[in-house]
Design a protein around this motif. Sequence first.
Motif, PDB file in Angstrom:
ATOM      1  N   MET A 256       1.115  -1.095   0.391  1.00  0.00           N
ATOM      2  CA  MET A 256       0.829  -0.049   0.170  1.00  0.00           C
ATOM      3  C   MET A 256       0.835   1.030  -0.014  1.00  0.00           C
ATOM      4  N   ALA A 257       1.983   1.471   0.707  1.00  0.00           N
ATOM      5  CA  ALA A 257       3.136   2.162   0.568  1.00  0.00           C
ATOM      6  C   ALA A 257       3.675   2.840  -0.308  1.00  0.00           C
ATOM      7  N   GLY A 258       4.284   1.433  -1.241  1.00  0.00           N
ATOM      8  CA  GLY A 258       4.285   1.549  -2.526  1.00  0.00           C
ATOM      9  C   GLY A 258       3.680   2.226  -3.526  1.00  0.00           C
ATOM     10  N   THR A 259       2.684   1.990  -3.403  1.00  0.00           N
ATOM     11  CA  THR A 259       1.576   2.536  -4.344  1.00  0.00           C
ATOM     12  C   THR A 259       1.873   4.354  -4.674  1.00  0.00           C
ATOM     13  N   VAL A 260       2.077   4.653  -3.445  1.00  0.00           N
ATOM     14  CA  VAL A 260       1.730   5.739  -3.245  1.00  0.00           C
ATOM     15  C   VAL A 260       2.891   6.187  -4.780  1.00  0.00           C
ATOM     16  N   LEU A 261       4.449   5.749  -4.451  1.00  0.00           N
ATOM     17  CA  LEU A 261       5.278   6.455  -5.169  1.00  0.00           C
ATOM     18  C   LEU A 261       5.158   5.624  -7.156  1.00  0.00           C
ATOM     19  N   VAL A 262       3.809   4.462  -6.868  1.00  0.00           N
ATOM     20  CA  VAL A 262       3.646   3.617  -8.577  1.00  0.00           C
ATOM     21  C   VAL A 262       2.907   4.718  -8.903  1.00  0.00           C
ATOM     22  N   GLU A 263       1.920   5.121  -8.220  1.00  0.00           N
ATOM     23  CA  GLU A 263       0.647   5.309  -8.799  1.00  0.00           C
ATOM     24  C   GLU A 263       1.288   6.934  -9.732  1.00  0.00           C
ATOM     25  N   ASN A 264       2.297   7.278  -9.099  1.00  0.00           N
ATOM     26  CA  ASN A 264       2.905   8.753  -9.746  1.00  0.00           C
ATOM     27  C   ASN A 264       3.457   8.652 -10.549  1.00  0.00           C
ATOM     28  N   VAL A 265       4.328   7.336 -10.740  1.00  0.00           N
ATOM     29  CA  VAL A 265       5.634   7.039 -12.091  1.00  0.00           C
ATOM     30  C   VAL A 265       4.655   6.657 -12.975  1.00  0.00           C
ATOM     31  N   PHE A 266       3.553   6.377 -13.201  1.00  0.00           N
ATOM     32  CA  PHE A 266       2.854   6.109 -14.054  1.00  0.00           C
ATOM     33  C   PHE A 266       1.068   7.060 -14.180  1.00  0.00           C
ATOM     34  N   THR A 267       1.053   7.991 -13.508  1.00  0.00           N
ATOM     35  CA  THR A 267      -0.071   9.501 -13.391  1.00  0.00           C
ATOM     36  C   THR A 267      -1.234   9.268 -13.400  1.00  0.00           C
ATOM     37  N   LEU A 268      -1.675   8.078 -12.249  1.00  0.00           N
ATOM     38  CA  LEU A 268      -2.632   7.167 -11.909  1.00  0.00           C
ATOM     39  C   LEU A 268      -3.410   7.889 -11.355  1.00  0.00           C
ATOM     40  N   PRO A 269      -4.538   8.017 -11.714  1.00  0.00           N
ATOM     41  CA  PRO A 269      -4.938   9.030 -10.539  1.00  0.00           C
ATOM     42  C   PRO A 269      -5.669   8.645  -9.628  1.00  0.00           C
ATOM     43  N   GLY A 270      -5.326   7.912  -8.013  1.00  0.00           N
ATOM     44  CA  GLY A 270      -5.916   7.215  -7.301  1.00  0.00           C
ATOM     45  C   GLY A 270      -5.393   7.806  -6.023  1.00  0.00           C
ATOM     46  N   LEU A 271      -5.369   6.729  -4.568  1.00  0.00           N
ATOM     47  CA  LEU A 271      -5.293   7.045  -3.464  1.00  0.00           C
ATOM     48  C   LEU A 271      -3.683   7.939  -3.184  1.00  0.00           C
ATOM     49  N   GLY A 272      -3.143   6.737  -4.095  1.00  0.00           N
ATOM     50  CA  GLY A 272      -1.737   7.388  -3.862  1.00  0.00           C
ATOM     51  C   GLY A 272      -0.764   8.766  -4.305  1.00  0.00           C
ATOM     52  N   THR A 273      -1.195   8.696  -5.924  1.00  0.00           N
ATOM     53  CA  THR A 273      -1.975  10.499  -6.178  1.00  0.00           C
ATOM     54  C   THR A 273      -1.533  11.844  -5.370  1.00  0.00           C
ATOM     55  N   LEU A 274      -3.300  10.744  -4.934  1.00  0.00           N
ATOM     56  CA  LEU A 274      -3.771  12.137  -4.727  1.00  0.00           C
ATOM     57  C   LEU A 274      -3.034  12.921  -3.109  1.00  0.00           C
ATOM     58  N   ALA A 275      -2.950  11.400  -2.591  1.00  0.00           N
ATOM     59  CA  ALA A 275      -2.453  11.841  -1.037  1.00  0.00           C
ATOM     60  C   ALA A 275      -0.783  12.922  -1.666  1.00  0.00           C
ATOM     61  N   TYR A 276       0.042  12.188  -2.312  1.00  0.00           N
ATOM     62  CA  TYR A 276       1.119  13.095  -2.719  1.00  0.00           C
ATOM     63  C   TYR A 276       0.825  14.525  -2.543  1.00  0.00           C
ATOM     64  N   GLN A 277      -0.837  15.023  -3.964  1.00  0.00           N
ATOM     65  CA  GLN A 277      -1.049  15.917  -4.410  1.00  0.00           C
ATOM     66  C   GLN A 277      -1.246  16.427  -3.381  1.00  0.00           C
ATOM     67  N   ALA A 278      -2.487  16.185  -2.272  1.00  0.00           N
ATOM     68  CA  ALA A 278      -2.026  17.078  -0.588  1.00  0.00           C
ATOM     69  C   ALA A 278      -1.723  17.536  -0.281  1.00  0.00           C
ATOM     70  N   LEU A 279      -0.411  16.623   0.201  1.00  0.00           N
ATOM     71  CA  LEU A 279       0.565  16.922   0.813  1.00  0.00           C
ATOM     72  C   LEU A 279       1.590  18.035  -0.175  1.00  0.00           C
ATOM     73  N   ALA A 280       1.382  18.497  -1.005  1.00  0.00           N
ATOM     74  CA  ALA A 280       2.651  18.984  -1.370  1.00  0.00           C
ATOM     75  C   ALA A 280       1.444  20.488  -1.202  1.00  0.00           C
ATOM     76  N   GLN A 281       0.339  20.417  -1.348  1.00  0.00           N
ATOM     77  CA  GLN A 281      -0.694  21.682  -1.039  1.00  0.00           C
ATOM     78  C   GLN A 281      -1.231  21.913   0.223  1.00  0.00           C
ATOM     79  N   ARG A 282      -0.591  20.930   1.125  1.00  0.00           N
ATOM     80  CA  ARG A 282      -0.815  21.189   2.546  1.00  0.00           C
ATOM     81  C   ARG A 282      -2.995  21.252   2.811  1.00  0.00           C
TER      82      ARG A 282
END
Length: 320
Positions: A256-282
């Motif tokens: 589940m932790a790996g999905t954060v990075l892998v989803e961003n590598v493949f630009t998938l609109p999943g929870l990992g990407t959402l968490a990463y974007q939310a972290l960047a936008q506080r």
Amino acid sequence: MQTRPAVRRIAGNLVFLAASLLAVSFIIFAVMAAVPGDPAEIMLGTSAAPDTLAALRQQLGLDQPFLLRYGDWLAGLASGDLSLSYTYSTPVAHLIGERLAVTLPLAFYAVALSLLISLPLGVFAGQRPGRPVDIVATLFSQIGIAVPGFWIGLLLILGVALTLGWFPTGGFPGWQAGFLPAITALTLPAIALAIPQAAVLTRVTRTAVIDVAREDFVRTARAKGASRMRALWRHVVPNALIPVVTMLGMQISVLMAGTVLVENVFTLPGLGTLAYQALAQRDLIVIQNVALLFAVIVMGLNFAVDTLYAVIDPRLKATR
């Protein structure tokens, strides 16, 4: 009467799961509350008037005491109201629901691939230690454990998507585009997630098969006339699955932790990407709810794995 030990075990696990989730929710909320920054300023901007900021803080309940805000959050979780995203001004439940339709199929796809790779490879490697299949399994395990999933993803994009053109380099067309296009878009990310998990499970399966094959009950079965393959699949493999299931439960959190990075590598609109974007936008409210959802998924799957012991572990069967 015979099912009482199993029922008590499941009931005890459920109580422990509920208590653990409550403790995790409190820790997540406390960490998010301690993060510096004003959500009202994030939503309105630093140039907003003080009275406007104060009104928004009151509307969001940010002017309430810590424990009251925590209680309101728990009440919202129970009713499905996860509040509004600070960045998108959209219900967090809606954002998470959209992303779950990508992350959950990706995670289950990766687990299925890892089991399809690791179980046959580990079983046959353990049955023939020192043979070519064992050497291949050992080499695969060492490489798979050493290389992180996001790096495997980059290699798959370069070698399979760009060079061969067999799969898309990224993105997700949505399930409304059809099952085949959607599952095709998830294949390379699932492989990137599955290989490190399969590497670990292959090593565990191989070791377990070797250890169980040396047990007295296996030698007894062979002495009674059971063929090598019958002894393997009837006696060795079922008992070797116990440590494999244990490790699978432990690897769920890693996956589940790996999905954060892998989803961003493949630009998938999943929870990992959402968490990463939310972290960047506080966007702390999104991070807070996504973190809790990850905890629920991991702990829930570990509960399911622990309950599965009652089915596959002969020692637990004997206590029923």
